[in-house]
Design a protein around this motif. Structure first.
Motif, PDB file in Angstrom:
ATOM      1  N   ASP A  79       5.917   5.887 -50.364  1.00 70.50           N
ATOM      2  CA  ASP A  79       5.224   4.694 -49.855  1.00 70.50           C
ATOM      3  C   ASP A  79       6.171   3.523 -49.598  1.00 70.50           C
ATOM      4  O   ASP A  79       5.763   2.482 -49.106  1.00 70.50           O
ATOM      5  N   GLY A  80       7.452   3.672 -49.938  1.00 72.86           N
ATOM      6  CA  GLY A  80       8.441   2.636 -49.645  1.00 72.86           C
ATOM      7  C   GLY A  80       8.389   1.429 -50.545  1.00 72.86           C
ATOM      8  O   GLY A  80       8.878   0.362 -50.186  1.00 72.86           O
ATOM      9  N   THR A  81       7.800   1.581 -51.745  1.00 71.66           N
ATOM     10  CA  THR A  81       7.660   0.454 -52.663  1.00 71.66           C
ATOM     11  C   THR A  81       8.024   0.877 -54.082  1.00 71.66           C
ATOM     12  O   THR A  81       7.686   1.978 -54.503  1.00 71.66           O
ATOM     13  N   ALA A  82       8.706  -0.013 -54.809  1.00 82.69           N
ATOM     14  CA  ALA A  82       9.036   0.239 -56.214  1.00 82.69           C
ATOM     15  C   ALA A  82       8.893  -1.060 -56.997  1.00 82.69           C
ATOM     16  O   ALA A  82       9.017  -2.152 -56.442  1.00 82.69           O
ATOM     17  N   HIS A  83       8.606  -0.937 -58.283  1.00 85.33           N
ATOM     18  CA  HIS A  83       8.562  -2.099 -59.163  1.00 85.33           C
ATOM     19  C   HIS A  83       9.813  -2.094 -60.032  1.00 85.33           C
ATOM     20  O   HIS A  83      10.203  -1.055 -60.564  1.00 85.33           O
ATOM     21  N   ILE A  84      10.409  -3.276 -60.165  1.00 84.90           N
ATOM     22  CA  ILE A  84      11.610  -3.455 -60.964  1.00 84.90           C
ATOM     23  C   ILE A  84      11.315  -4.549 -61.980  1.00 84.90           C
ATOM     24  O   ILE A  84      10.783  -5.601 -61.621  1.00 84.90           O
ATOM     25  N   LEU A 144      10.179  -4.139 -54.874  1.00 85.24           N
ATOM     26  CA  LEU A 144      11.193  -3.800 -53.875  1.00 85.24           C
ATOM     27  C   LEU A 144      10.483  -3.008 -52.791  1.00 85.24           C
ATOM     28  O   LEU A 144       9.798  -2.028 -53.082  1.00 85.24           O
ATOM     29  N   ARG A 145      10.644  -3.438 -51.541  1.00 88.78           N
ATOM     30  CA  ARG A 145       9.947  -2.779 -50.444  1.00 88.78           C
ATOM     31  C   ARG A 145      10.920  -2.513 -49.301  1.00 88.78           C
ATOM     32  O   ARG A 145      11.787  -3.344 -48.996  1.00 88.78           O
ATOM     33  N   ILE A 146      10.760  -1.361 -48.681  1.00 87.78           N
ATOM     34  CA  ILE A 146      11.537  -1.029 -47.484  1.00 87.78           C
ATOM     35  C   ILE A 146      10.641  -1.321 -46.281  1.00 87.78           C
ATOM     36  O   ILE A 146       9.536  -0.796 -46.175  1.00 87.78           O
ATOM     37  N   THR A 147      11.126  -2.168 -45.383  1.00 89.01           N
ATOM     38  CA  THR A 147      10.344  -2.527 -44.196  1.00 89.01           C
ATOM     39  C   THR A 147      10.427  -1.427 -43.145  1.00 89.01           C
ATOM     40  O   THR A 147      11.250  -0.513 -43.240  1.00 89.01           O
ATOM     41  N   LYS A 148       9.589  -1.547 -42.131  1.00 93.76           N
ATOM     42  CA  LYS A 148       9.625  -0.586 -41.024  1.00 93.76           C
ATOM     43  C   LYS A 148      10.961  -0.620 -40.296  1.00 93.76           C
ATOM     44  O   LYS A 148      11.387   0.361 -39.710  1.00 93.76           O
ATOM     45  N   ALA A 149      11.629  -1.786 -40.358  1.00 92.20           N
ATOM     46  CA  ALA A 149      12.936  -1.937 -39.711  1.00 92.20           C
ATOM     47  C   ALA A 149      14.074  -1.435 -40.578  1.00 92.20           C
ATOM     48  O   ALA A 149      15.233  -1.521 -40.217  1.00 92.20           O
ATOM     49  N   GLY A 150      13.744  -0.921 -41.794  1.00 92.44           N
ATOM     50  CA  GLY A 150      14.775  -0.377 -42.685  1.00 92.44           C
ATOM     51  C   GLY A 150      15.483  -1.419 -43.523  1.00 92.44           C
ATOM     52  O   GLY A 150      16.540  -1.149 -44.083  1.00 92.44           O
ATOM     53  N   LYS A 151      14.909  -2.599 -43.630  1.00 91.05           N
ATOM     54  CA  LYS A 151      15.484  -3.651 -44.470  1.00 91.05           C
ATOM     55  C   LYS A 151      14.839  -3.608 -45.845  1.00 91.05           C
ATOM     56  O   LYS A 151      13.737  -3.093 -46.014  1.00 91.05           O
ATOM     57  N   LEU A 152      15.519  -4.183 -46.829  1.00 89.23           N
ATOM     58  CA  LEU A 152      14.973  -4.268 -48.183  1.00 89.23           C
ATOM     59  C   LEU A 152      14.478  -5.674 -48.450  1.00 89.23           C
ATOM     60  O   LEU A 152      15.150  -6.654 -48.129  1.00 89.23           O
TER      61      LEU A 152
END
Length: 63
Positions: free
Chosen positions: A37-42, A51-59
């Motif tokens: 899902d492109g999401t993690a908790h830290i 922490l999320r990865i965008t559709k453009a591949g950015k963090l």
């Protein structure tokens, strides 16, 4: 320095290859951390960050 897509090395292996050993920094693959899902908790000091990865591949790291 090898090209970014040289051989069958993974992104983590490539990052480790170009990171000086003396730096002693851990290397993490964001896609592995974030899962499908492109999401993690830290957690830091009992505060939860996302922490999320965008559709453009950015963090993006948000509180």
């Amino acid at each position: 320095m090898p090209a970014p897509n040289a051989g069958s090395a993974t992104c983590v292996e490539q990052a480790i290859a170009i990171t000086p050993v003396s730096a002693g920094l851990p290397v993490f693959d964001a896609a592995t951390l974030c899962g499908d899902d492109g999401t993690a908790h830290i957690v830091l000091d009992e505060k939860v960050y996302t922490l999320r990865i965008t559709k453009a591949g950015k963090l993006i790291l948000t509180k």
